[in-house]
Design a protein around this motif. Structure first.
Motif, short mmCIF file in Angstrom:
data_model
loop_
_atom_site.label_atom_id
_atom_site.label_comp_id
_atom_site.label_asym_id
_atom_site.label_seq_id
_atom_site.Cartn_x
_atom_site.Cartn_y
_atom_site.Cartn_z
N ARG A 52 0.82 -1.22 0.00
CA ARG A 52 0.00 0.00 0.00
C ARG A 52 0.85 1.27 0.00
NH1 ARG A 52 -3.71 -0.19 4.70
NH2 ARG A 52 -2.29 -1.74 5.53
N GLY A 97 -5.56 5.74 4.22
CA GLY A 97 -5.17 4.49 3.59
C GLY A 97 -4.19 3.70 4.42
N ALA A 134 -6.96 6.20 0.30
CA ALA A 134 -5.90 5.22 0.06
C ALA A 134 -4.56 5.88 -0.29
CB ALA A 134 -6.30 4.27 -1.05
#
Length: 172
Positions: free
Chosen positions: A6, A121, A102
């Motif tokens: 991520r 996020g 995110a």
């Protein structure tokens, strides 16, 4: 998707001040002033991230003029002092730059930070955070607030995105 995966999507950072940029201590001086200490390692990483085009916001419940001076000196334009509802300021920052949750990494250490940590996020905290915060974050830095925790998360993002080269940067 894992925490490390991520990091590739992060375009912006939002940090608290006390307990994150500082160790949470306040020195009470004889002239009735208060003093906080910030770390130059964090400052270098902030300047580097801004030069690379990342957006950085600071949302704090406090309103210390010296903190404001330091934040602006580093080049951070999005400073939200006296924040009574950090989620409102988070949403303002997000809208200003047309960001998705995110794409934002947050770092906080105490109960007022929980709302923005839950929205972003990636939620992070230093190891000196309260237990309630530690229970909800994606990553707990091994580096304490005021000792390089900000640098830790910025450096991770820039490295995974291939933007952490050594260069000459102004003094921080």
């Amino acid at each position: 998707m894992s925490y490390k995966q991520r990091l590739k999507h992060i375009k912006a950072f939002i940090f608290d001040v006390d307990g994150v940029f500082t160790d949470g201590s306040i020195l009470l001086l004889p002239n009735e002033q208060m003093c906080r200490v910030m770390n130059v390692l964090d400052g270098y990483a902030v300047v580097k991230a801004l030069k690379e085009g990342y957006k950085i916001g600071v949302i704090t419940g406090g309103d210390d003029p010296m903190v404001k001076h330091r934040i602006h000196y580093l080049g951070i334009e999005d400073y939200y002092p006296k924040s009574s509802d950090k989620c409102i300021d988070y949403e303002d920052f997000k809208q200003k730059y047309s960001l998705e949750d995110a794409e934002i990494l947050t770092m906080g250490d105490d109960l007022p930070d929980m709302g923005i940590l839950q929205r972003s996020g990636i939620a992070t905290c230093p190891p000196n955070a309260v237990q309630e915060v530690k229970a909800i974050v994606d990553y707990i830095s091994p580096i304490s607030g005021g000792k390089g925790a900000v640098r830790d998360v910025i450096e991770q993002v820039l490295k995974i995105q291939g933007k952490w080269e050594i260069d000459e940067t102004r003094s921080v």
